[in-house]
Design a protein around this motif. Structure first.
Motif, short mmCIF file in Angstrom:
data_model
loop_
_atom_site.label_atom_id
_atom_site.label_comp_id
_atom_site.label_asym_id
_atom_site.label_seq_id
_atom_site.Cartn_x
_atom_site.Cartn_y
_atom_site.Cartn_z
N LEU A 17 0.88 -1.05 -0.08
CA LEU A 17 0.14 -0.24 0.06
C LEU A 17 0.83 1.22 0.10
N TYR A 18 2.01 1.31 0.79
CA TYR A 18 2.99 2.23 0.75
C TYR A 18 3.53 2.67 -0.46
N LEU A 19 3.88 1.58 -1.30
CA LEU A 19 4.31 1.74 -2.57
C LEU A 19 3.42 2.20 -3.66
N LEU A 20 2.14 1.56 -3.49
CA LEU A 20 0.99 2.07 -4.36
C LEU A 20 0.75 3.44 -4.28
N LYS A 21 0.50 3.91 -3.07
CA LYS A 21 0.19 5.34 -2.69
C LYS A 21 1.50 6.30 -3.38
N ASN A 22 2.81 6.12 -3.36
CA ASN A 22 3.75 6.63 -3.72
C ASN A 22 3.61 6.75 -5.46
N ILE A 69 10.24 -6.32 -8.00
CA ILE A 69 9.15 -5.19 -8.18
C ILE A 69 9.05 -5.01 -9.59
N ILE A 70 7.84 -5.29 -10.20
CA ILE A 70 7.45 -5.16 -11.49
C ILE A 70 6.29 -4.36 -11.75
N LEU A 71 6.20 -3.42 -12.75
CA LEU A 71 5.10 -2.62 -13.15
C LEU A 71 5.02 -3.17 -14.71
N VAL A 72 3.73 -3.93 -14.99
CA VAL A 72 3.46 -4.68 -16.08
C VAL A 72 2.27 -3.73 -16.88
N ILE A 125 2.50 -9.48 -3.68
CA ILE A 125 1.61 -8.25 -3.62
C ILE A 125 1.38 -8.08 -5.14
N VAL A 126 -0.09 -7.85 -5.50
CA VAL A 126 -0.36 -7.76 -6.95
C VAL A 126 -1.48 -6.52 -6.60
N SER A 127 -1.33 -5.47 -7.48
CA SER A 127 -2.29 -4.47 -7.30
C SER A 127 -2.67 -3.81 -8.68
N PHE A 128 -3.77 -3.59 -9.15
CA PHE A 128 -4.08 -2.78 -10.23
C PHE A 128 -3.90 -1.33 -9.98
N LEU A 129 -3.41 -0.55 -10.93
CA LEU A 129 -3.46 0.89 -10.68
C LEU A 129 -3.40 1.58 -12.32
N TYR A 130 -3.79 2.86 -12.06
CA TYR A 130 -3.61 3.66 -13.16
C TYR A 130 -2.24 4.53 -13.22
N ILE A 131 -1.12 4.19 -13.73
CA ILE A 131 -0.05 5.31 -13.55
C ILE A 131 -0.05 6.42 -14.50
N GLN A 132 -0.78 6.16 -15.56
CA GLN A 132 -0.82 7.31 -16.65
C GLN A 132 -2.48 7.39 -16.70
N LYS A 133 -2.98 8.57 -17.04
CA LYS A 133 -4.29 8.77 -17.36
C LYS A 133 -4.71 7.58 -18.50
N ASP A 134 -5.71 6.81 -18.26
CA ASP A 134 -6.34 5.94 -19.19
C ASP A 134 -5.51 4.87 -19.57
N ARG A 137 -2.03 -0.51 -15.41
CA ARG A 137 -0.91 -1.39 -15.26
C ARG A 137 -1.25 -2.03 -13.82
N VAL A 138 -0.32 -3.23 -13.82
CA VAL A 138 -0.43 -4.05 -12.52
C VAL A 138 0.94 -4.05 -12.06
N LEU A 139 1.08 -3.82 -10.67
CA LEU A 139 2.11 -3.85 -9.81
C LEU A 139 2.47 -5.15 -9.00
N GLU A 140 3.56 -5.64 -9.17
CA GLU A 140 3.83 -6.81 -8.50
C GLU A 140 4.96 -6.75 -7.71
N ILE A 141 4.93 -6.90 -6.50
CA ILE A 141 5.92 -6.99 -5.56
C ILE A 141 6.07 -8.44 -4.77
N LYS A 142 7.38 -9.05 -5.30
CA LYS A 142 7.59 -10.37 -4.61
C LYS A 142 8.45 -10.44 -3.44
N LEU A 143 8.07 -10.84 -2.26
CA LEU A 143 8.89 -11.01 -1.25
C LEU A 143 9.18 -12.45 -0.90
#
Length: 170
Positions: A17-22, A69-72, A125-134, A137-143
């Motif tokens: 959640l910290y990384l996603l917020k940033n 950590i990847i942004l797909v 940790i896998v999360s959907f987000l919009y890193i740019q308008k429209d 992306r999916v963020l994955e963090i592998k611990l």
């Protein structure tokens, strides 16, 4: 291992959640209505800076080990990755990432794999987000759960030795 898994999942959630917020703040900063072309910066560079900051936090806190950590992007290609060699890798066979483009959620997944014939667990940790308008992306963090347990066991041993030493001195 069950209690340790729950503790790791809790840490993973907070860290994710910290990384996603940033990352979302990067998007807001660059694509707000007040942003000018001059102010818009290279998203990949900014995301990589955040990845490096996250790795530094993990290393300095010595509380968990991050493998990647990847942004797909929607083509399932890594746009930004740590380690940087991940960039361009194809993740269309990774169900957690593919499903997250459809379900658009924040999830924590325990994955088992084998290293030298021994089972090891990763916490993703896998999360959907919009890193740019429209642009989804999916963020994955592998611990790395196994390496994290070794770190925690070492810290626990040091704590026990210190406690016994203090008790002995008293």
């Amino acid at each position: 291992v069950n209690i340790q898994t729950k503790q790791m999942e809790k840490q993973a959630k907070t860290f994710g959640l910290y990384l996603l917020k940033n990352l979302e703040e990067i998007s807001i900063r660059n694509y707000s209505t007040n942003a000018t072309v001059k102010n818009i910066i290279n998203i990949e560079d900014e995301v990589l800076k955040e990845f490096k900051k996250a790795i530094e936090i993990a290393n300095n806190s010595a509380s968990f080990m991050i493998d990647e950590i990847i942004l797909v992007n929607p083509d399932y290609k890594v746009e930004v990755g740590y380690p940087v060699e991940q960039k361009g890798q194809d993740y269309k066979t990774h169900n957690d990432i593919v499903n997250n483009f459809k379900n658009k959620e924040f999830i924590i997944v325990n994955e088992m794999h084998y290293v030298n014939g021994k089972p090891e667990i990763d916490i993703d940790i896998v999360s959907f987000l919009y890193i740019q308008k429209d642009k989804p992306r999916v963020l994955e963090i592998k611990l790395n759960f196994h390496q994290t347990l070794l770190i925690l066991e070492k810290q626990n041993s040091i704590f026990k030795i210190a406690t016994i030493s203090i008790a002995f001195l008293i």
